[in-house]
Design a protein around this motif. Structure first.
Motif, PDB file in Angstrom:
ATOM      1  N   UNK A   1       0.808  -1.217   0.000  1.00 42.81           N
ATOM      2  CA  UNK A   1       0.000   0.000   0.000  1.00 42.81           C
ATOM      3  C   UNK A   1       0.834   1.255   0.000  1.00 42.81           C
ATOM      4  N   UNK A   2       2.152   1.096   0.100  1.00 44.13           N
ATOM      5  CA  UNK A   2       3.039   2.260   0.162  1.00 44.13           C
ATOM      6  C   UNK A   2       3.260   2.874  -1.225  1.00 44.13           C
TER       7      UNK A   2
ATOM      8  N   UNK B   1       3.365   9.141  -4.804  1.00 41.74           N
ATOM      9  CA  UNK B   1       2.813   9.713  -3.570  1.00 41.74           C
ATOM     10  C   UNK B   1       1.488  10.412  -3.839  1.00 41.74           C
ATOM     11  N   UNK B   2       1.051  10.383  -5.103  1.00 41.22           N
ATOM     12  CA  UNK B   2      -0.107  11.207  -5.435  1.00 41.22           C
ATOM     13  C   UNK B   2      -0.935  10.556  -6.535  1.00 41.22           C
ATOM     14  N   UNK B   3      -2.130  10.170  -6.174  1.00 41.94           N
ATOM     15  CA  UNK B   3      -3.067   9.563  -7.109  1.00 41.94           C
ATOM     16  C   UNK B   3      -4.327  10.427  -7.102  1.00 41.94           C
ATOM     17  N   UNK B   4      -4.725  10.921  -8.277  1.00 43.19           N
ATOM     18  CA  UNK B   4      -5.932  11.755  -8.369  1.00 43.19           C
ATOM     19  C   UNK B   4      -6.398  11.794  -9.808  1.00 43.19           C
TER      20      UNK B   4
ATOM     21  N   UNK C   1       0.235  -0.710  -4.770  1.00 38.05           N
ATOM     22  CA  UNK C   1      -0.991  -0.105  -4.217  1.00 38.05           C
ATOM     23  C   UNK C   1      -2.158  -1.097  -4.279  1.00 38.05           C
TER      24      UNK C   1
ATOM     25  N   UNK D   1      -5.295   9.154 -12.318  1.00 36.95           N
ATOM     26  CA  UNK D   1      -3.895   9.055 -12.730  1.00 36.95           C
ATOM     27  C   UNK D   1      -2.987   9.087 -11.508  1.00 36.95           C
TER      28      UNK D   1
ATOM     29  N   UNK E   1       1.159  10.211 -10.258  1.00 35.36           N
ATOM     30  CA  UNK E   1       2.463  10.810 -10.548  1.00 35.36           C
ATOM     31  C   UNK E   1       3.518   9.852 -10.004  1.00 35.36           C
TER      32      UNK E   1
ATOM     33  N   UNK F   1       7.583   8.785  -9.700  1.00 34.75           N
ATOM     34  CA  UNK F   1       8.965   9.235  -9.802  1.00 34.75           C
ATOM     35  C   UNK F   1       9.908   8.043  -9.763  1.00 34.75           C
TER      36      UNK F   1
END
Lengths: 274, 274
Positions: free
Chosen positions: B176-177, B242-245, B211, B248, B250, B252
Motif C-alpha cells: 500500500x506504500x 505519492x499522489x493519485x488523483x 498499491x 492518474x 504521478x 517518480x
C-alpha cells in the motif's frame, strides 16, 4: 475581463489551429515574459484546439524553452496529434518575429488534455500540505526594496505572500535550504482554474535564490501535471529543489487550493545561475 | 555487441535526421515494447542528430506516448530545433506502420542534449539514497511464478534484484506504500551510460502494483533528467508514487550509481489501472 484572461485572449487566424496573441509588458520579469504565463497562453491555444473534441483541460503539459519571450505579438501554432476517448494529445510552437523579421521559435510544447469534470474523483495523496502562516502574517512581494521591483512588473499582476521563514534570501540571507513557500492569488481577484495553475507553477522566484545563487535561472524544460480543478480562493505554493548537479537543478512546485487539495505538481530543470 | 546496443542500432535513411531500427520481441512486456527502451531508442537517434553539434548526451528528454510500440521495424524522425553553445534542443517522432500499411505515430519527444563531460562537476544533493539489502539478499525477478513471466520477455534482458520489503505485491500482498526498490544491471553485463539511464527509469513494474492495483498503467508523459554519467556496476532504482488523483498517478524514479550518486531522476504521469 481579468488581466490574466486578457493575456490569454487569442485571435484565430486563417490557418486552422493557429492563433495570435499579444504579450503585454506587464507580464515581464527581468526583461522577458514570465515562462509560466507563456505556458498558460500556449495551454489556452491547445485548449481551443483539443477542446473541440471535448478535452479542454490540461492534464499534462511540457514546454521546452528555446528563446526568451518578448513583449509584443506572438503566434501559437497547434496541432491535434491524437484524439482519444478520455484524453487527446497535441503539440504547439510559440513563434515570435525578431527585429530583422525572422521567425523565432521560442517554445516547443507537448500536452495531453482531458475533461477534468469527467475524471474519477478518488484521491490518494501522501504529500503533506505546506505549513505557511496566514496571508496577513506573510511578506508581500510588493514590499520588496524598490530596486528589486524594477523590471519585475509581473509582481503587480499577482498577490504573493511569502512565508517569512523562506523569504530571508530577499534580505540577502538565503537559508541554503532551496525552498520558497507562498500564498498566491491574482491581484484583480480572478479565481483560479486549470490554466491559471500552469502560471502558478512558475510564479515564484527560482529556488536557487534561497541557495545564495541570485540571478537568472533559465528553464530547460517544464512539465505541469494538473490533477484537479482548484477551489476558489488563495493558492498555496511550495517551490523547492533538492538536487543540483551538472550545472543544473531539478525544481519542483506543488500547488494546493483553499480546500487543502494538491491540484497541480510541476517539475522543471533549470540552469544554475553562474 | 550488447543486447541493449543491438536494440539501439540505427540505420540512417536518405532523409537527414531519419533513422530506421528494429524493435525485437525480447524487449516486450505485456505485448508492447517497454516504454523506457523506446525512449532509449529515440534518445539514441537524437544523440546522433544533436551529437553532430557536440551535444550527444541527454540532459532532459520528454516523451508523450500515443500508441503502444510493437515488435518490428520502426522509423525515428528527428529534427534539430535549436543549436546552442552548451545545449541543443531536438524533437523526434517514433513511427510504425500498422497492418493496413497506415503511418502510426507512437511517441512524440522533445529533448535537450549536452556534453556531460564538459558540465560543471559540483553536486549538491539533499535526497537520501535508497536503503536496499545487498543484491544477493534481494528477490530475483526471474524467480517470479512462471505465469507472471509469461509475456514478460523484458525480464530476461535485465538482472533485477527487488528489495524484499517492497516486493510483497508479487506475492499478492501489496504494502500500500506505492514504492518498489531494486538493483538493476543488464543481463549481459553491459555497463550503464546515459542512454541506459533512460531505460532504467522505466525498467521496474509500475508503483501501482504496490498499491494493490495490478494491471496495465499506460504512461501519458515521461521525462528523464540525466544529471551525470553513471559509474560502472549495479544501478539502484527507487520507483514510487505519492499522489493519485483524477484517475492518474504521478510516479517518480531515482537512479543511483555504484558510487552513490543520483545520476537520473524521472517523473511520469500514468493512468491508474481500472
Amino acid at each position: 475581463m481579468s488581466e490574466f484572461d486578457d493575456a490569454l485572449s487569442l485571435t484565430p487566424t486563417e490557418t486552422p489551429g493557429t492563433y495570435e496573441a499579444r504579450l503585454d509588458r506587464s507580464w515581464t520579469i527581468g526583461g522577458g515574459i514570465n515562462g509560466g504565463l507563456l505556458l498558460a497562453v500556449i495551454g489556452k491555444a491547445l485548449s481551443e484546439t483539443l477542446g473541440a473534441g471535448g478535452h479542454a483541460d490540461p492534464l499534462s503539459i511540457t514546454a521546452y524553452y528555446l528563446a526568451p519571450g518578448r513583449p509584443g505579438p506572438v503566434t501559437i501554432e497547434t496541432t491535434l496529434v491524437r484524439k482519444g476517448g478520455s484524453v487527446s494529445v497535441g503539440s504547439a510552437t510559440l513563434v515570435q518575429t525578431d527585429q530583422e523579421g525572422n521567425r523565432v521559435e521560442s517554445i516547443k510544447v507537448l500536452g495531453t488534455f482531458t475533461d477534468l469534470d469527467r475524471a474519477p474523483t478518488d484521491v490518494d495523496n501522501r504529500i503533506e500540505p505546506p505549513q505557511i502562516p496566514a496571508p496577513e502574517q506573510c511578506v508581500r512581494s510588493t514590499d520588496a526594496p524598490p530596486e528589486s521591483l524594477k523590471g519585475a512588473e509581473l509582481l503587480h499582476r499577482t498577490e504573493l505572500r511569502l512565508d517569512p521563514a523562506t523569504a530571508m534570501w530577499a534580505l540577502g540571507k538565503p537559508s541554503g535550504k532551496g525552498m520558497i513557500q507562498a500564498w498566491m492569488r491574482m491581484a484583480d481577484g480572478r479565481e483560479p482554474d486549470p490554466l491559471e495553475l500552469l502560471f502558478a507553477c512558475d510564479a515564484l522566484p527560482p529556488a536557487s535564490m534561497d541557495l545564495g545563487k541570485p540571478g537568472w535561472a533559465p528553464t530547460i524544460d517544464f512539465t505541469v501535471h494538473v490533477l484537479g480543478k482548484p477551489a476558489p480562493g488563495w493558492l498555496r505554493l511550495k517551490h523547492y529543489t533538492e538536487h543540483i548537479a551538472s550545472g543544473h537543478f531539478v525544481e519542483d512546485c506543488e500547488v494546493w487550493d483553499s480546500e487543502d487539495r494538491l491540484v497541480a505538481q510541476s517539475r522543471q530543470l533549470a540552469r544554475l545561475p553562474r
